[in-house]
Design a protein around this motif. Structure first.
Motif, PDB file in Angstrom:
ATOM      1  N   SER A 178      36.017 -17.798  -3.270  1.00  0.00           N
ATOM      2  CA  SER A 178      35.674 -17.683  -1.851  1.00  0.00           C
ATOM      3  C   SER A 178      36.649 -16.705  -1.220  1.00  0.00           C
ATOM      4  CB  SER A 178      35.762 -19.048  -1.153  1.00  0.00           C
ATOM      5  OG  SER A 178      35.462 -18.928   0.230  1.00  0.00           O
ATOM      6  N   VAL A 179      36.150 -15.515  -0.864  1.00  0.00           N
ATOM      7  CA  VAL A 179      37.023 -14.455  -0.370  1.00  0.00           C
ATOM      8  C   VAL A 179      36.404 -13.766   0.835  1.00  0.00           C
ATOM      9  CG1 VAL A 179      36.031 -12.837  -2.038  1.00  0.00           C
ATOM     10  CG2 VAL A 179      38.246 -12.326  -1.012  1.00  0.00           C
ATOM     11  N   LYS A 180      37.214 -13.460   1.831  1.00  0.00           N
ATOM     12  CA  LYS A 180      36.750 -12.775   3.027  1.00  0.00           C
ATOM     13  C   LYS A 180      36.454 -11.315   2.717  1.00  0.00           C
ATOM     14  CE  LYS A 180      39.517 -15.774   6.024  1.00  0.00           C
ATOM     15  NZ  LYS A 180      40.661 -15.856   6.970  1.00  0.00           N
ATOM     16  N   VAL A 181      35.278 -10.836   3.184  1.00  0.00           N
ATOM     17  CA  VAL A 181      34.893  -9.445   2.949  1.00  0.00           C
ATOM     18  C   VAL A 181      34.715  -8.667   4.251  1.00  0.00           C
ATOM     19  CG1 VAL A 181      33.845  -9.907   0.709  1.00  0.00           C
ATOM     20  CG2 VAL A 181      32.448 -10.088   2.778  1.00  0.00           C
ATOM     21  N   GLY A 182      35.094  -9.269   5.390  1.00  0.00           N
ATOM     22  CA  GLY A 182      35.014  -8.587   6.668  1.00  0.00           C
ATOM     23  C   GLY A 182      33.786  -8.973   7.468  1.00  0.00           C
ATOM     24  N   ASP A 183      33.824  -8.714   8.771  1.00  0.00           N
ATOM     25  CA  ASP A 183      32.714  -9.004   9.688  1.00  0.00           C
ATOM     26  C   ASP A 183      32.311 -10.469   9.648  1.00  0.00           C
ATOM     27  OD1 ASP A 183      32.540  -6.298  10.457  1.00  0.00           O
ATOM     28  OD2 ASP A 183      31.240  -5.850   8.736  1.00  0.00           O
ATOM     29  N   GLY A 184      33.276 -11.349   9.415  1.00  0.00           N
ATOM     30  CA  GLY A 184      32.999 -12.775   9.387  1.00  0.00           C
ATOM     31  C   GLY A 184      32.275 -13.254   8.145  1.00  0.00           C
ATOM     32  N   LYS A 185      32.093 -12.391   7.160  1.00  0.00           N
ATOM     33  CA  LYS A 185      31.362 -12.753   5.942  1.00  0.00           C
ATOM     34  C   LYS A 185      32.326 -13.140   4.828  1.00  0.00           C
ATOM     35  CE  LYS A 185      27.574  -9.517   6.919  1.00  0.00           C
ATOM     36  NZ  LYS A 185      26.824  -8.341   6.413  1.00  0.00           N
ATOM     37  N   LYS A 186      31.778 -13.890   3.873  1.00  0.00           N
ATOM     38  CA  LYS A 186      32.544 -14.273   2.701  1.00  0.00           C
ATOM     39  C   LYS A 186      31.752 -13.998   1.421  1.00  0.00           C
ATOM     40  CE  LYS A 186      35.643 -17.924   4.364  1.00  0.00           C
ATOM     41  NZ  LYS A 186      36.055 -19.344   4.153  1.00  0.00           N
ATOM     42  N   LEU A 187      32.467 -13.590   0.409  1.00  0.00           N
ATOM     43  CA  LEU A 187      31.924 -13.514  -0.938  1.00  0.00           C
ATOM     44  C   LEU A 187      32.234 -14.849  -1.596  1.00  0.00           C
ATOM     45  CD1 LEU A 187      31.158 -12.584  -3.785  1.00  0.00           C
ATOM     46  CD2 LEU A 187      33.211 -11.182  -3.822  1.00  0.00           C
ATOM     47  N   LEU A 199      48.246  -5.122  -3.747  1.00  0.00           N
ATOM     48  CA  LEU A 199      47.586  -4.456  -4.875  1.00  0.00           C
ATOM     49  C   LEU A 199      46.103  -4.193  -4.623  1.00  0.00           C
ATOM     50  CD1 LEU A 199      49.303  -6.364  -7.782  1.00  0.00           C
ATOM     51  CD2 LEU A 199      49.158  -3.878  -7.615  1.00  0.00           C
ATOM     52  N   ILE A 200      45.440  -5.068  -3.876  1.00  0.00           N
ATOM     53  CA  ILE A 200      43.997  -4.911  -3.674  1.00  0.00           C
ATOM     54  C   ILE A 200      43.682  -4.165  -2.375  1.00  0.00           C
ATOM     55  CG2 ILE A 200      41.795  -6.119  -3.460  1.00  0.00           C
ATOM     56  CD1 ILE A 200      43.025  -8.412  -5.079  1.00  0.00           C
ATOM     57  N   GLY A 201      44.325  -4.542  -1.284  1.00  0.00           N
ATOM     58  CA  GLY A 201      44.083  -3.879  -0.008  1.00  0.00           C
ATOM     59  C   GLY A 201      42.720  -4.223   0.562  1.00  0.00           C
ATOM     60  N   ASP A 202      42.247  -3.410   1.494  1.00  0.00           N
ATOM     61  CA  ASP A 202      40.929  -3.591   2.100  1.00  0.00           C
ATOM     62  C   ASP A 202      39.885  -2.825   1.299  1.00  0.00           C
ATOM     63  OD1 ASP A 202      41.779  -3.740   5.667  1.00  0.00           O
ATOM     64  OD2 ASP A 202      41.796  -5.249   4.100  1.00  0.00           O
ATOM     65  N   THR A 203      38.945  -3.536   0.696  1.00  0.00           N
ATOM     66  CA  THR A 203      37.851  -2.921  -0.045  1.00  0.00           C
ATOM     67  C   THR A 203      36.546  -3.559   0.429  1.00  0.00           C
ATOM     68  OG1 THR A 203      37.662  -4.489  -1.888  1.00  0.00           O
ATOM     69  CG2 THR A 203      39.421  -2.837  -2.025  1.00  0.00           C
ATOM     70  N   GLU A 204      35.437  -3.142  -0.154  1.00  0.00           N
ATOM     71  CA  GLU A 204      34.151  -3.731   0.218  1.00  0.00           C
ATOM     72  C   GLU A 204      34.052  -5.190  -0.214  1.00  0.00           C
ATOM     73  OE1 GLU A 204      31.324  -1.159  -1.610  1.00  0.00           O
ATOM     74  OE2 GLU A 204      31.329   0.284   0.031  1.00  0.00           O
ATOM     75  N   PRO A 214      38.212   3.344  -0.890  1.00  0.00           N
ATOM     76  CA  PRO A 214      36.910   2.958  -0.385  1.00  0.00           C
ATOM     77  C   PRO A 214      36.698   3.176   1.087  1.00  0.00           C
ATOM     78  CG  PRO A 214      38.291   1.038  -0.714  1.00  0.00           C
ATOM     79  CD  PRO A 214      39.046   2.203  -1.264  1.00  0.00           C
ATOM     80  N   LYS A 215      37.732   3.513   1.831  1.00  0.00           N
ATOM     81  CA  LYS A 215      37.560   3.696   3.271  1.00  0.00           C
ATOM     82  C   LYS A 215      36.789   4.973   3.586  1.00  0.00           C
ATOM     83  CE  LYS A 215      41.522   1.021   4.815  1.00  0.00           C
ATOM     84  NZ  LYS A 215      42.762   1.023   5.624  1.00  0.00           N
TER      85      LYS A 215
END
Length: 238
Positions: A162-171, A105-110, A237-238
């Motif tokens: 705590s959620v992964k947002v890509g490039d090794g970063k977390k929100l 439902l969410i997929g890859d977003t920012e 968002p891509k």
């Protein structure tokens, strides 16, 4: 033709004791069901179109989240079933069962990277952050075979995020202790047995994460990325 039980009882599929369930047990929906009854904004009269659609989708969610075998998911036609969010490529039943409903439902977003989380990670993330995540049909626009409806998804944000947002970063964010609300529209095409064959959903997948990111922790991903509009279309968002 009589209606199937998954159209008349929101918990019908929880009686499928002989089916293969994730974690080898039937899931417990008591907390979610209680929250729904206490906090719903619409009450559908028994037998009404809203009542029937609500039951269908609630049983679909239970099966898609916790059943393991496509041939045992009673709310869909496994030979034709496909799912799409915001006009993106269709997903098959096998793909959805592998990645999980949240990732689908969410997929890859920012603000969320489904491609970096498996089924278990995604479900634990939201179960820890939200006290209960209930769902209701707000309005039904058309009946079978093409069922269009507006929905509301909500829950109290009582746990840290705590959620992964890509490039090794977390929100990462502290609980807001506020109710998180998400609204959307879905269109389901059903066959003569009321089994779902096509299901399209339209909503802003980052809306929920923005609400949950208010109390961002020190060292989390950049605040501008999390809280400011990106200028990109929220539905692609891509």
């Amino acid at each position: 033709m009589s209606l199937p039980d998954f159209m008349t009882n929101p918990n019908a599929v929880l009686g499928d004791k002989d089916h293969a369930w994730r974690y080898n047990r039937i899931p417990d929906y008591n907390k979610v069901n209680a929250t729904y009854e206490e906090e719903k904004t619409v009450t559908h009269e028994e037998g009404s179109l809203g009542f029937l659609v609500s039951n269908l989708v609630k049983n679909w969610e239970k099966e898609m989240s916790y059943k393991l075998r496509p041939d045992q998911i009673r709310t869909i036609n496994p030979e034709k079933y496909r799912f799409s969010v915001n006009g993106k490529p269709w997903q098959t039943i096998e793909e959805m069962l592998q990645i999980g409903t949240y990732n689908a439902l969410i997929g890859d977003t920012e603000l969320y990277k489904a491609s970096e989380m498996d089924f278990s990670e995604s479900h634990k993330l939201f179960k820890r952050a939200l006290r209960a995540f209930s769902w209701e049909v707000i309005e039904v626009y058309s009946g079978p075979p093409t069922v269009a409806f507006k929905w509301r998804h909500w829950g109290l944000h009582s746990g840290d995020l705590s959620v992964k947002v890509g490039d090794g970063k977390k929100l990462e964010a502290h609980a807001t202790n506020e109710v998180i609300e998400v609204f959307g529209v879905s269109v389901a095409k059903v066959n003569e047995k009321f089994e779902i064959e096509d299901l399209e959903t339209f909503y802003d997948p980052s809306d929920m994460l923005r609400q949950m990111a208010k109390n961002r922790k020190v060292g989390s991903a950049e605040e501008e990325q999390l809280l400011a509009p990106s200028g990109k279309c929220p539905f692609n968002p891509k």
